[in-house]
Design a protein around this motif. Structure first.
Motif, PDB file in Angstrom:
ATOM      1  N   LYS A  16       0.803  -1.223   0.000  1.00 12.07           N
ATOM      2  CA  LYS A  16       0.000   0.000   0.000  1.00 12.07           C
ATOM      3  C   LYS A  16       0.835   1.272   0.000  1.00 12.07           C
ATOM      4  N   ARG A  17       1.609   1.507   1.039  1.00 14.19           N
ATOM      5  CA  ARG A  17       2.255   2.815   1.191  1.00 14.19           C
ATOM      6  C   ARG A  17       3.374   3.056   0.183  1.00 14.19           C
ATOM      7  N   LYS A  18       4.287   2.099   0.033  1.00 17.85           N
ATOM      8  CA  LYS A  18       5.421   2.324  -0.865  1.00 17.85           C
ATOM      9  C   LYS A  18       5.002   2.515  -2.322  1.00 17.85           C
ATOM     10  N   PRO A  19       4.077   1.734  -2.859  1.00 15.27           N
ATOM     11  CA  PRO A  19       3.661   2.006  -4.243  1.00 15.27           C
ATOM     12  C   PRO A  19       3.105   3.424  -4.433  1.00 15.27           C
ATOM     13  N   VAL A  20       2.393   3.925  -3.444  1.00  9.63           N
ATOM     14  CA  VAL A  20       1.874   5.295  -3.532  1.00  9.63           C
ATOM     15  C   VAL A  20       3.039   6.280  -3.563  1.00  9.63           C
ATOM     16  N   LEU A  21       4.018   6.080  -2.689  1.00  9.05           N
ATOM     17  CA  LEU A  21       5.179   6.977  -2.663  1.00  9.05           C
ATOM     18  C   LEU A  21       5.943   6.939  -3.987  1.00  9.05           C
ATOM     19  N   TYR A  22       6.171   5.738  -4.521  1.00  7.38           N
ATOM     20  CA  TYR A  22       6.912   5.610  -5.773  1.00  7.38           C
ATOM     21  C   TYR A  22       6.149   6.247  -6.937  1.00  7.38           C
ATOM     22  N   ALA A  23       4.839   6.047  -6.970  1.00  3.08           N
ATOM     23  CA  ALA A  23       4.024   6.626  -8.042  1.00  3.08           C
ATOM     24  C   ALA A  23       4.023   8.148  -7.956  1.00  3.08           C
ATOM     25  N   GLU A  24       3.835   8.683  -6.748  1.00  2.54           N
ATOM     26  CA  GLU A  24       3.831  10.132  -6.581  1.00  2.54           C
ATOM     27  C   GLU A  24       5.180  10.744  -6.956  1.00  2.54           C
ATOM     28  N   ALA A  25       6.250   9.958  -6.808  1.00  8.43           N
ATOM     29  CA  ALA A  25       7.594  10.434  -7.168  1.00  8.43           C
ATOM     30  C   ALA A  25       7.870  10.299  -8.661  1.00  8.43           C
ATOM     31  N   GLY A  26       6.971   9.650  -9.411  1.00  9.65           N
ATOM     32  CA  GLY A  26       7.132   9.530 -10.855  1.00  9.65           C
ATOM     33  C   GLY A  26       7.965   8.350 -11.315  1.00  9.65           C
ATOM     34  N   ILE A  27       8.176   7.354 -10.447  1.00  2.44           N
ATOM     35  CA  ILE A  27       8.920   6.156 -10.854  1.00  2.44           C
ATOM     36  C   ILE A  27       8.010   5.331 -11.764  1.00  2.44           C
ATOM     37  N   GLU A  28       8.469   5.106 -12.990  1.00  2.00           N
ATOM     38  CA  GLU A  28       7.585   4.567 -14.029  1.00  2.00           C
ATOM     39  C   GLU A  28       7.148   3.110 -13.815  1.00  2.00           C
ATOM     40  N   HIS A  29       8.032   2.282 -13.268  1.00  2.00           N
ATOM     41  CA  HIS A  29       7.709   0.864 -13.121  1.00  2.00           C
ATOM     42  C   HIS A  29       7.869   0.424 -11.672  1.00  2.00           C
ATOM     43  N   PHE A  30       6.958  -0.454 -11.241  1.00  2.00           N
ATOM     44  CA  PHE A  30       7.001  -1.022  -9.903  1.00  2.00           C
ATOM     45  C   PHE A  30       6.642  -2.499 -10.006  1.00  2.00           C
ATOM     46  N   TRP A  31       7.435  -3.344  -9.350  1.00  2.98           N
ATOM     47  CA  TRP A  31       7.125  -4.774  -9.251  1.00  2.98           C
ATOM     48  C   TRP A  31       6.998  -5.131  -7.782  1.00  2.98           C
ATOM     49  N   ARG A  32       6.072  -6.032  -7.504  1.00  2.00           N
ATOM     50  CA  ARG A  32       5.899  -6.578  -6.158  1.00  2.00           C
ATOM     51  C   ARG A  32       5.952  -8.095  -6.263  1.00  2.00           C
ATOM     52  N   ILE A  33       6.784  -8.715  -5.437  1.00  2.00           N
ATOM     53  CA  ILE A  33       6.943 -10.166  -5.444  1.00  2.00           C
ATOM     54  C   ILE A  33       6.303 -10.715  -4.165  1.00  2.00           C
ATOM     55  N   GLU A  34       5.470 -11.730  -4.320  1.00  2.00           N
ATOM     56  CA  GLU A  34       4.774 -12.327  -3.179  1.00  2.00           C
ATOM     57  C   GLU A  34       4.862 -13.847  -3.250  1.00  2.00           C
ATOM     58  N   ARG A  35       4.613 -14.472  -2.112  1.00  2.00           N
ATOM     59  CA  ARG A  35       4.384 -15.917  -2.057  1.00  2.00           C
ATOM     60  C   ARG A  35       2.902 -16.106  -1.797  1.00  2.00           C
ATOM     61  N   GLU A  36       2.250 -16.819  -2.706  1.00  2.00           N
ATOM     62  CA  GLU A  36       0.811 -17.064  -2.565  1.00  2.00           C
ATOM     63  C   GLU A  36       0.554 -18.549  -2.727  1.00  2.00           C
ATOM     64  N   GLN A  37       0.109 -19.182  -1.659  1.00  2.00           N
ATOM     65  CA  GLN A  37      -0.165 -20.625  -1.646  1.00  2.00           C
ATOM     66  C   GLN A  37       1.012 -21.416  -2.214  1.00  2.00           C
ATOM     67  N   GLY A  38       2.211 -21.050  -1.780  1.00  2.00           N
ATOM     68  CA  GLY A  38       3.410 -21.771  -2.182  1.00  2.00           C
ATOM     69  C   GLY A  38       3.980 -21.355  -3.527  1.00  2.00           C
TER      70      GLY A  38
END
Length: 191
Positions: free
Chosen positions: A126-148
């Motif tokens: 939630k918070r970091k993607p908002v900060l990165y977007a407001e700063a104009g960083i064009e690309h964002f990736w998020r890596i998760e573990r979901e059900q293994g």
């Protein structure tokens, strides 16, 4: 049992901490971030977190163009009160001035990557993607573990809204064309 005294630097100055404070405060724990003028101390990371960062850095470096660099765990100064530490950034090569540098600035960053841990889940989603977007960083990736499964969520900045729009959800592997052509195989995490 007696508790150790609380270090002076734990008490914020009036108005909160600033981005420059991260370089001046003595004995800060590694990977301390500044978010909303407050220090964020990071707890020990799970093996998945470290392994995912290593694998992604290797994959990103395999095909990185010569005008870009891949860096891990460096802060990015977004504003006077915002200096988060993405797990990985892809930056313009000209952003690296010397090896004593402790931060990049918002315009240096092409891609910010966060590997989600239980303790950082809310900040990374939630918070970091908002900060990165407001700063104009064009690309964002998020890596998760979901059900293994290892899952990569890719986002691109909608500059008119200063918010990210999801461009893909990749399970197990990913073939992406931005910010440059790259293939990621999450089975490498098992090696």
């Amino acid at each position: 049992m007696s508790l150790a005294p609380v270090p002076e630097w734990m008490f914020p100055p009036e108005g909160g901490f600033t981005a420059e404070d991260l370089d001046r405060l003595p004995d800060l724990p590694p990977h301390t971030e500044l978010i909303d003028a407050s220090l964020v101390l990071v707890s020990p990371q799970a093996y998945f977190h470290s392994l995912a960062i290593d694998m992604l850095v290797a994959a990103l470096r395999r095909t990185v163009p010569s005008d870009l660099l891949v860096s891990r765990e460096m802060t990015v100064t977004l504003d006077w009160d915002q200096r988060p530490e993405p797990d990985i950034v892809v930056i313009h090569a000209t952003a690296l001035r010397d090896e004593d540098q402790t931060t990049f600035v918002r315009g240096d960053v092409v891609l910010a990557v966060e590997v989600v841990s239980p303790e950082s889940r809310s900040r990374d989603r939630k918070r970091k993607p908002v900060l990165y977007a407001e700063a104009g960083i064009e690309h964002f990736w998020r890596i998760e573990r979901e059900q293994g499964e290892r899952v990569l969520y890719a986002y691109r900045l909608d500059s008119s809204k200063r918010a990210y729009k999801e461009t893909g959800r990749y399970v197990g592997s990913a073939q992406l064309s931005v910010p440059y052509p790259i293939e990621i195989d999450f089975s490498e995490l098992a090696r």
